[in-house]
Design a protein around this motif. Sequence first.
Motif, PDB file in Angstrom:
ATOM      1  N   LEU A   1     160.107  31.702 -12.006  1.00 33.63           N
ATOM      2  CA  LEU A   1     159.369  30.784 -12.868  1.00 33.63           C
ATOM      3  C   LEU A   1     159.476  29.377 -12.288  1.00 33.63           C
ATOM      4  N   VAL A   2     158.563  28.502 -12.671  1.00 33.14           N
ATOM      5  CA  VAL A   2     158.572  27.147 -12.128  1.00 33.14           C
ATOM      6  C   VAL A   2     158.595  26.131 -13.264  1.00 33.14           C
ATOM      7  N   PRO A   3     159.107  24.924 -13.001  1.00 30.43           N
ATOM      8  CA  PRO A   3     159.075  23.886 -14.032  1.00 30.43           C
ATOM      9  C   PRO A   3     157.677  23.296 -14.151  1.00 30.43           C
ATOM     10  N   GLN A   4     157.376  22.743 -15.300  1.00 27.28           N
ATOM     11  CA  GLN A   4     156.127  22.019 -15.460  1.00 27.28           C
ATOM     12  C   GLN A   4     156.254  20.674 -14.736  1.00 27.28           C
ATOM     13  N   SER A   5     155.140  20.112 -14.330  1.00 28.13           N
ATOM     14  CA  SER A   5     155.187  18.891 -13.523  1.00 28.13           C
ATOM     15  C   SER A   5     155.871  17.745 -14.250  1.00 28.13           C
ATOM     16  N   GLY A   6     155.751  17.708 -15.583  1.00 31.30           N
ATOM     17  CA  GLY A   6     156.387  16.651 -16.361  1.00 31.30           C
ATOM     18  C   GLY A   6     157.712  17.053 -16.963  1.00 31.30           C
ATOM     19  N   GLY A   7     158.225  18.209 -16.580  1.00 31.13           N
ATOM     20  CA  GLY A   7     159.485  18.679 -17.134  1.00 31.13           C
ATOM     21  C   GLY A   7     159.306  19.322 -18.497  1.00 31.13           C
ATOM     22  N   LEU A   8     160.390  19.411 -19.242  1.00 27.84           N
ATOM     23  CA  LEU A   8     160.369  20.026 -20.568  1.00 27.84           C
ATOM     24  C   LEU A   8     159.815  19.046 -21.598  1.00 27.84           C
TER      25      LEU A   8
ATOM     26  N   GLU B   1     156.268  30.818 -34.459  1.00 26.17           N
ATOM     27  CA  GLU B   1     155.210  30.086 -33.756  1.00 26.17           C
ATOM     28  C   GLU B   1     155.398  30.078 -32.241  1.00 26.17           C
ATOM     29  N   LEU B   2     156.428  30.737 -31.751  1.00 26.36           N
ATOM     30  CA  LEU B   2     156.743  30.677 -30.327  1.00 26.36           C
ATOM     31  C   LEU B   2     155.561  31.077 -29.451  1.00 26.36           C
ATOM     32  N   ALA B   3     154.930  32.197 -29.780  1.00 29.45           N
ATOM     33  CA  ALA B   3     153.833  32.685 -28.940  1.00 29.45           C
ATOM     34  C   ALA B   3     152.599  31.796 -29.040  1.00 29.45           C
ATOM     35  N   GLN B   4     152.408  31.147 -30.179  1.00 35.69           N
ATOM     36  CA  GLN B   4     151.253  30.271 -30.350  1.00 35.69           C
ATOM     37  C   GLN B   4     151.436  28.965 -29.584  1.00 35.69           C
ATOM     38  N   VAL B   5     152.659  28.452 -29.583  1.00 33.74           N
ATOM     39  CA  VAL B   5     152.950  27.175 -28.930  1.00 33.74           C
ATOM     40  C   VAL B   5     153.199  27.342 -27.437  1.00 33.74           C
ATOM     41  N   CYS B   6     153.987  28.351 -27.078  1.00 36.55           N
ATOM     42  CA  CYS B   6     154.419  28.512 -25.685  1.00 36.55           C
ATOM     43  C   CYS B   6     153.518  29.474 -24.912  1.00 36.55           C
ATOM     44  N   LYS B   7     152.268  29.105 -24.840  1.00 38.35           N
ATOM     45  CA  LYS B   7     151.295  29.794 -23.997  1.00 38.35           C
ATOM     46  C   LYS B   7     150.475  28.713 -23.297  1.00 38.35           C
TER      47      LYS B   7
ATOM     48  N   VAL C   1     155.894  29.280 -16.533  1.00 38.71           N
ATOM     49  CA  VAL C   1     156.741  28.088 -16.531  1.00 38.71           C
ATOM     50  C   VAL C   1     157.823  28.211 -17.600  1.00 38.71           C
ATOM     51  N   THR C   2     158.749  27.267 -17.601  1.00 37.84           N
ATOM     52  CA  THR C   2     159.804  27.236 -18.609  1.00 37.84           C
ATOM     53  C   THR C   2     159.542  26.126 -19.618  1.00 37.84           C
ATOM     54  N   GLU C   3     160.035  26.340 -20.836  1.00 39.26           N
ATOM     55  CA  GLU C   3     159.925  25.338 -21.893  1.00 39.26           C
ATOM     56  C   GLU C   3     161.038  25.578 -22.907  1.00 39.26           C
ATOM     57  N   VAL C   4     161.452  24.529 -23.574  1.00 32.59           N
ATOM     58  CA  VAL C   4     162.440  24.598 -24.650  1.00 32.59           C
ATOM     59  C   VAL C   4     161.787  24.068 -25.917  1.00 32.59           C
ATOM     60  N   VAL C   5     161.909  24.802 -27.020  1.00 33.37           N
ATOM     61  CA  VAL C   5     161.319  24.335 -28.274  1.00 33.37           C
ATOM     62  C   VAL C   5     162.356  23.560 -29.077  1.00 33.37           C
ATOM     63  N   SER C   6     161.876  22.572 -29.812  1.00 33.70           N
ATOM     64  CA  SER C   6     162.751  21.731 -30.622  1.00 33.70           C
ATOM     65  C   SER C   6     162.935  22.322 -32.011  1.00 33.70           C
ATOM     66  N   SER C   7     164.115  22.097 -32.592  1.00 35.61           N
ATOM     67  CA  SER C   7     164.397  22.563 -33.951  1.00 35.61           C
ATOM     68  C   SER C   7     164.129  21.482 -34.991  1.00 35.61           C
ATOM     69  N   VAL C   8     163.652  20.317 -34.536  1.00 41.33           N
ATOM     70  CA  VAL C   8     163.305  19.236 -35.465  1.00 41.33           C
ATOM     71  C   VAL C   8     161.928  18.690 -35.115  1.00 41.33           C
TER      72      VAL C   8
END
Length: 231
Positions: free
Chosen positions: A9-16, A25-31, A44-51
């Motif tokens: 996997l690769v990072p996004q150009s702007g990071g997380l 909502e994970l599948a709706q947001v992280c696509k 790519v990789t991503e981290v979702v926020s809890s707030v």
Amino acid sequence: TAVCNATGLVPQSGGLAFPPASRFELAQVCKPKAAGGMLEQAGVTEVVSSVFRDGRDVPHHLALGTYVVVEGETDYARRCFKEYAMLPDQSGRYAALYRPIHMIGLELGISVASAALRREPTGAPTGFRSDVVATAKRALKRGEVLDGEGGYCVWGKQVPAERSLAEGLLPLGLAHGVPLKRDIGEGESLKWHDVVYDESDIAVKTRRDMEAAFALSSGRSDACLAPMAAR
């Protein structure tokens, strides 16, 4: 970053970006954005926020968990999303799998024992695709001594390894106990030449050797690790 370097996997150009999202909502947001999500592209990789951005807690958040979002490329795969009670997006083409708890402290001992006794790594890098670089939490002044990860001076920003090498960015892990040579603006990523570091330090030497090895690999961030291992 470790996931990128071990899986392809690769990072996004702007990071997380840390978009707020519940586990539902994970599948709706992280696509990919092209499919209505928030990711730059697939793979790519991503981290979702809890707030939420206003400080409110996200209901049913995944603060201590892990997840993966997959795309169903066939009708059968997409039907399985429903049959196995996965968490699909609105289109039904993407779905998420998650674990509510990431027991890293308990899992670490098993990984160490497995590597030492059975020579079986839990994971291993296959290339240098992603890096974590020191980025100023606030305006920093010349002469200040950086206090490393978790301190008051810098935070770690994920960047493509190719950019890190090209710009000479300072890895977060070595941004501790080193004084600044110039003023740094808030949000600015630090570079090697911004700090006074000990060239004889074993961690610094190892990192610089790694950078040199990948710089010789025709600028390819997915280059094999063999050149470094042979040093």
